[in-house]
Write a protein that holds these residues in place. Structure first.
Motif, short mmCIF file in Angstrom:
data_model
loop_
_atom_site.label_atom_id
_atom_site.label_comp_id
_atom_site.label_asym_id
_atom_site.label_seq_id
_atom_site.Cartn_x
_atom_site.Cartn_y
_atom_site.Cartn_z
N PHE A 278 0.69 -1.30 0.03
CA PHE A 278 0.00 -0.04 -0.28
C PHE A 278 0.74 1.30 0.00
O PHE A 278 0.59 2.44 -0.64
N GLN A 279 1.87 1.31 0.74
CA GLN A 279 2.72 2.45 0.85
C GLN A 279 3.54 2.63 -0.54
O GLN A 279 3.63 3.83 -1.01
N ALA B 296 -3.08 5.27 2.32
CA ALA B 296 -2.25 4.07 2.51
C ALA B 296 -1.93 3.46 4.18
O ALA B 296 -1.87 2.50 4.36
N ALA C 246 0.88 4.11 -2.71
CA ALA C 246 0.67 5.64 -2.63
C ALA C 246 1.85 6.45 -3.08
O ALA C 246 1.30 7.38 -3.69
N THR D 186 -2.93 0.24 5.34
CA THR D 186 -1.84 -0.87 6.05
C THR D 186 -2.30 -1.16 7.47
O THR D 186 -2.37 -2.38 7.70
#
Lengths: 323, 547
Positions: free
Chosen positions: A248-249, A308, A252, A312
Motif C-alpha cells: 500500500f505504501q 495508505a 501510494a 496498512t
C-alpha cells in the motif's frame, strides 16, 4: 503521549487528518515563500515597461501592496474559500483555467492506477509463488528493465511501435479538444495510460514479490499448510493480507508521484492536463496558477499517504490493536 | 483596452521583435518624390484571384476545394490571444493571418505587391500618402470594407495605450489626421518624410479590422476580418478552429482550419507522422532527413532572421572599439552555422537585412582571425579578458550561440561565462554589456528604427556612438527616410552599414532558415523569405490545399 492514542481507528484517522492539515499549512507557507523568490512578479510581468505608475497599479491588482504576511493570509483565505485567484497569463479565474485540466489528469492517473495495481499485485504474487522458476525470472528481469527506462523513453517507444513507424493503429498524440472529455477518445488514452502503467507496475510488483516471499516463508503460512488447508485458501486468506501491507505504501508513493509526474507523459502526448499547465504557468511567471497546482499536488500526496496508512493498519492486526 | 490586456501584451512584448516583419521598398522607383501607383498596380494587383506573391508555380496540380486542415504550432500557451493587429505567441500569428489582411502584401521574395486590400498606395508628396481600396471586399459579417475601417485600424495601432506591436512603426504618421477622401480612398499624412510607409502597411500586425473592433475576449463573433477563415472556437493554450468565409474575395480551399498548440516538437513530429496534423512549424534541423522516410516533407525557407551577440558600445570592456573588433574576429561563423542551424542558413557579416536592396554586399566578409584578435586585445590592455555573456531561452539557438561563442573565444584567451537567465527580458534586458538577442526579417531602415537609434525600443548595443565614426548615424537615417531617389538612398544606407560594420556592437554570425514540415498531401507550399512560418502560413491558409 497518551493524548495521541486512543479512539481506535476513528481516533487514528482524525489524528492523521489533523496532521495532514498541518502539513498542508506548512506546505502553503513554503509554496508562498518560494514563489516570492521568483522576484517581484509585477516587475517580471511588465518587463522593460515597468514604469513606477504601472508597477504601482499592478501591485495593487495583485495585492502586492500589503505586507508579505498580509499577502500570505489574503491568499490563504482565498484558498480556504475556494478562490484560487486569477491567472496572470490568461486573465481567467484559476479554477476555470485548471478545471478541465485537473479532470483530464485525473482520468489518466485513475485509469493507470486501476489497471496497474491489480496487474502488478498479481504478477508479484505469482512470481513469489514460482520463485526462481521461469515466470519469476522472466517477470523480474522484465520489471527491472522497465523500471530502468525513463517514462519518456517508454512513451517514445510506444509511439514508434504503435503509431508512427511500425504499426499505425493508435493516434500519436492525445489532444483533447476543448469542450470534450478525455474519455470521449478512448483510443487516445491507450498510450498515455500504458506509459503510466509501465512507470508504476515494476515498483509495485517487485515489492509485492518480496513481501509475498517473506510471508510465504513465515511460520503461520507453514502452519496453515500443515493443517491441510487448500493452497488457494492459504494464499488468499493467510498470505495475501499479510503481504499487502507494505505494498500500500509503495502504491501510494507511486500514485502521488503520478499526480505530479504526469508532466513528461502529457508533454510527449500533448495531453492537456495539469502537468502541461504547470510548465506553462512556471514559464509565464503565472504565480496564482503555480501556487494552486503546488497546493493541489501536495494535497494529493497527503491524502494518498493517509489512505495508505489507514489501509496498512486495517490489514495489519499488530498495528491495529496498538491504537 | 483594459489594464489586463496591456499586461498580457507586456509579458512577452519582446517577442514581437522576431515576429513583426517590417520591410520596405523596391516599389519606390519613382524619382522626384512621387511613388507611382501604377508601378504598384503593375505588379499584378488588379485581378482579384492572383495568388499572393505569384510564386506558387512550384506547387503542382490544380487546387481542389475541401478538407479540414490541421496545423500544429509550438510556442503557444495560456497567454494565447487573438487580435487582428497584435500577437504574443506563435500560434497567434497563424490565427491573425487566417482572418485579417493587410493593405499591401509581401510576396515570397519579400518584395512588396499590391495584392492586398489596397489596389494602390501612392505618395502624393514625401509627407502624404493616398491609399485606394479595392472595391467589393467584405468583412466576414458581410459588411463592405470602406475607408472608415482603414482609418479606425491605423488609429487603433497608433494609440499608445492600446499597446499594439505596430505602435512604434506609426511614429512618422500624423495618426490623428488620417482622412477619408471617399468611400474607398484614405489620405495618410506624415509628420516627417518616411519612405518605408508601404512596407509598414504590409507588415502583418497592420491588419485591417472593422470600425469598433476589439481583441478576442471570449466571444468568437467579435473576430471579423476580411480574411479567408472566420473564427469558430478558441481555447487559449489548446486550439482554435476557423471555418471558410464563403464571401471571401479571393480563392480559398479548405473547409476549415484548426490551429493546435503543441508543447514540444517531439509530439508535433509524431502527430504529423501519424497523420493527426497536416503541417507543423519549426521542424528541428537535425530531424530534416529523419522525417523524410515517414512521408513528411520539410519546407526550408531562408529568411533574414538573425541571432546577434550584442556588445553595448558605451559599457566596459566594449567601450573600446578594439575590443569589439577583437570579439568579431574571434567568431568562426561557418562553424556556428553548422552547429546551430545544421547548415541551413547563410553566413552573415555583422550587418542585418540581407534582402534589402540597400544591403551592402561589398563589405569584405569578416573571417575568424585569432592572431589579429589577440593582438587587438593586447593593444587594448585586455589580454586574458574575462566577461559574462547573458542569454536566455527566448528563441531557439540563443543559449547554444552563447556556448559555442564562449568555446571559440578560448582560443584567443578570452574567458566567457555564459549566464542563462530565465528573467533576462524582464529585468536586465537592454542594460547589459554583453548579451544575446533575436530578430526576424526586416528591411534595413525599419530595422534601424527598431534597434539602432537612441529612441529605438530595442537598442541592445546602445548604438550609435556619441562621437567618432557612426556618430552621424541618426542624421543619415533621417536623410535616408526622406530620400526618394533609391540610388542616393542606397548610398546613404551603405554609409550607415559601413559604420556599423566597422565599429558597431553586433556580432551577427548567420541568417537563419525557417524549417517547417508538412504531409505530402498538402499542396501549394513553397519557401518564403518572410518572417512567418510555412510561407506566411500558406498566405493566410488560402494558397494551400489537399492534393
Amino acid at each position: 503521549m497518551k493524548f495521541l492514542r486512543g479512539g481506535g481507528i476513528a481516533g487514528f484517522i482524525i489524528r492523521r487528518v489533523l496532521l495532514g492539515l498541518l502539513v498542508l499549512f506548512l506546505v502553503s507557507v513554503i509554496v508562498f515563500a518560494s514563489t516570492q523568490l521568483l522576484g517581484d512578479p509585477a516587475r517580471a510581468i511588465l518587463g522593460r515597461d515597468a514604469t513606477p505608475d504601472r508597477l504601482a497599479a499592478l501591485h495593487k491588482q495583485l495585492h502586492l501592496d500589503s505586507s508579505k504576511v498580509g499577502q500570505y493570509f489574503q491568499w490563504l483565505g482565498g484558498l480556504l474559500h475556494g478562490d484560487l485567484g486569477t491567472s496572470l497569463a490568461s486573465s481567467q479565474p484559476v479554477s476555470s483555467v485548471l478545471g478541465t485540466r485537473i479532470a483530464n489528469s485525473l482520468v489518466l492517473v485513475v485509469l493507470a492506477a486501476v489497471i496497474s495495481v491489480p496487474i502488478s499485485i498479481a504478477i508479484g504474487s505469482y512470481a513469489a509463488l514460482r520463485r526462481e522458476k521461469l515466470f519469476d525470472t522472466l517477470s523480474s528481469n522484465l520489471m527491472l528493465l522497465l523500471a530502468a527506462l525513463p517514462e519518456f523513453v517508454v512513451a517514445v517507444l510506444l509511439v514508434i511501435l504503435l503509431s508512427t513507424n511500425v504499426f499505425h493503429v493508435l493516434p500519436a498524440t492525445s489532444p483533447v479538444p476543448p469542450g470534450t472529455h478525455a474519455w470521449d477518445y478512448p483510443n487516445q488514452l491507450v498510450m498515455p495510460v500504458a506509459t503510466l502503467v509501465i512507470a508504476v507496475a515494476p515498483y509495485v510488483s517487485r515489492i509485492m514479490r518480496a513481501s509475498m516471499i517473506e510471508v510465504l516463508e513465515s511460520d503461520y503460512v507453514e502452519m496453515a499448510r500443515l493443517k491441510g488447508l487448500p493452497e488457494r485458501t492459504v494464499l488468499i486468506r493467510h498470505a495475501l493480507p499479510n503481504a499487502i501491507g507494505p505494498v500500500f505504501q509503495v502504491i501510494a508513493i507511486n500514485l502521488a508521484y503520478l499526480a505530479g509526474g504526469v508532466v513528461v507523459v502529457e508533454s510527449v502526448f500533448n495531453y492537456p492536463g495539469i502537468g502541461l499547465a504547470l510548465v506553462d504557468a512556471v514559464s509565464n511567471h503565472d504565480i496564482p496558477v503555480v501556487q494552486a497546482l503546488a497546493m493541489l499536488i501536495a494535497a494529493v500526496y497527503v491524502t494518498l499517504n493517509l489512505l495508505a496508512d489507514v489501509a496498512t493498519i486495517l490489514v495489519t492486526p499488530r498495528l491495529r490493536t496498538r491504537l | 483596452m483594459t489594464g489586463t490586456d496591456d499586461k498580457r501584451w507586456q509579458v512577452v512584448e519582446r517577442q514581437d521583435g522576431l515576429w513583426l516583419p517590417l520591410s520596405r521598398r523596391n516599389l519606390l522607383m519613382g524619382a522626384g518624390g512621387v511613388i507611382m501607383a501604377s508601378s504598384l498596380a503593375a505588379c499584378g494587383g488588379g485581378s482579384a484571384p492572383a495568388p499572393a506573391g505569384g510564386t506558387d508555380t512550384a506547387a503542382a496540380g490544380t487546387p481542389k476545394k475541401g478538407g479540414d486542415f490541421k496545423l500544429g504550432v509550438t510556442g503557444g500557451g495560456s497567454k494565447d490571444m487573438m487580435d487582428g493587429q497584435n500577437i504574443v505567441t506563435k500560434p497567434d500569428q497563424a490565427r491573425l493571418v487566417s482572418a485579417f489582411e493587410t493593405l499591401l502584401e509581401f510576396d515570397d521574395n519579400y518584395q512588396l505587391q499590391t495584392t492586398g486590400l489596397a489596389e494602390s498606395v501612392s505618395a502624393d508628396n514625401p509627407k502624404q500618402y493616398t491609399i485606394k481600396l479595392r472595391d467589393g471586399i467584405t468583412f466576414q459579417n458581410g459588411k463592405p470594407l470602406t475607408a472608415d475601417d482603414v482609418i479606425y485600424s491605423l488609429q487603433r495601432i497608433g494609440t499608445q495605450a492600446n499597446g499594439l506591436t505596430g505602435f512604434a512603426a506609426t511614429a512618422t504618421m500624423d495618426i490623428k489626421n488620417v482622412k477619408k477622401i471617399d468611400k474607398l480612398t484614405v489620405q495618410l499624412p506624415l509628420l516627417t518624410a518616411d519612405s518605408t510607409i508601404p512596407q509598414t502597411l504590409a507588415s502583418y500586425t497592420f491588419g485591417i479590422v472593422p470600425v469598433g473592433y476589439k481583441a478576442f475576449k471570449g466571444d468568437v463573433s467579435t473576430q471579423i476580418g476580411t480574411g479567408a477563415y472566420k473564427l469558430k472556437s478558441f481555447t487559449p493554450g489548446q486550439q482554435s478552429v476557423h471555418t471558410r468565409y464563403d464571401g471571401y474575395w479571393r480563392e480559398s480551399y479548405f473547409d476549415s482550419v484548426t490551429i493546435i498548440d503543441f508543447s514540444d516538437s517531439t509530439a508535433q513530429i509524431n502527430a504529423l507522422k501519424g497523420g493527426q496534423i497536416d503541417a507543423m512549424t519549426d521542424l528541428p534541423a537535425n530531424q530534416v532527413n529523419a522525417v523524410k522516410s515517414s512521408g513528411v516533407v520539410p519546407l526550408i525557407s531562408q529568411t533574414g532572421g538573425w541571432i546577434p551577440i550584442c556588445m553595448a558600445i558605451d559599457m566596459a570592456p566594449f567601450n573600446d572599439p578594439k575590443v569589439r573588433q577583437a570579439m568579431r574576429l574571434i567568431v568562426d561563423r561557418q562553424q556556428i552555422l553548422e552547429q546551430l542551424g545544421s547548415g541551413y542558413g547563410q553566413v552573415a557579416n555583422d550587418i542585418y537585412s540581407p534582402f534589402d536592396e540597400g544591403y551592402n554586399k561589398d563589405l569584405p566578409q569578416r573571417e575568424q582571425d585569432i592572431e589579429q584578435a589577440k593582438s587587438l586585445l593586447k593593444s587594448a590592455g585586455k589580454e586574458g579578458l574575462t566577461v559574462d555573456l547573458h542569454t536566455t531561452n527566448g528563441a531557439s539557438g540563443m543559449v547554444e550561440l552563447a556556448s559555442v561563442f564562449a568555446s571559440q573565444a578560448k582560443a584567443a584567451g578570452v574567458n566567457i561565462t555564459v549566464k542563462n537567465d530565465p528573467n533576462y527580458y524582464g529585468d536586465a534586458y537592454l542594460k547589459l554589456a554583453f548579451s544575446v538577442d533575436f530578430w526576424g526579417t526586416r528591411g534595413y531602415l525599419n530595422q534601424v528604427q527598431q534597434g539602432s537609434l537612441p529612441n529605438s525600443p530595442y537598442n541592445e548595443t546602445h548604438w550609435p556612438p556619441s562621437s567618432g565614426e557612426g556618430s552621424n548615424f541618426g542624421d543619415l537615417y533621417k536623410q535616408a527616410l526622406a530620400e526618394t531617389d533609391s540610388a542616393k538612398r542606397i548610398e546613404i544606407e551603405h554609409e550607415m552599414q559601413k559604420a556599423e560594420y566597422d565599429t558597431g556592437g553586433y556580432i551577427i554570425p548567420y541568417f537563419n532558415s525557417l524549417i517547417d514540415g508538412h504531409s505530402a498531401k498538402v499542396a501549394g507550399l513553397s519557401p518564403s523569405k518572410g518572417t512567418l512560418n510555412l510561407a506566411g502560413f500558406g498566405h493566410g491558409f488560402r494558397t494551400i490545399w489537399f492534393a
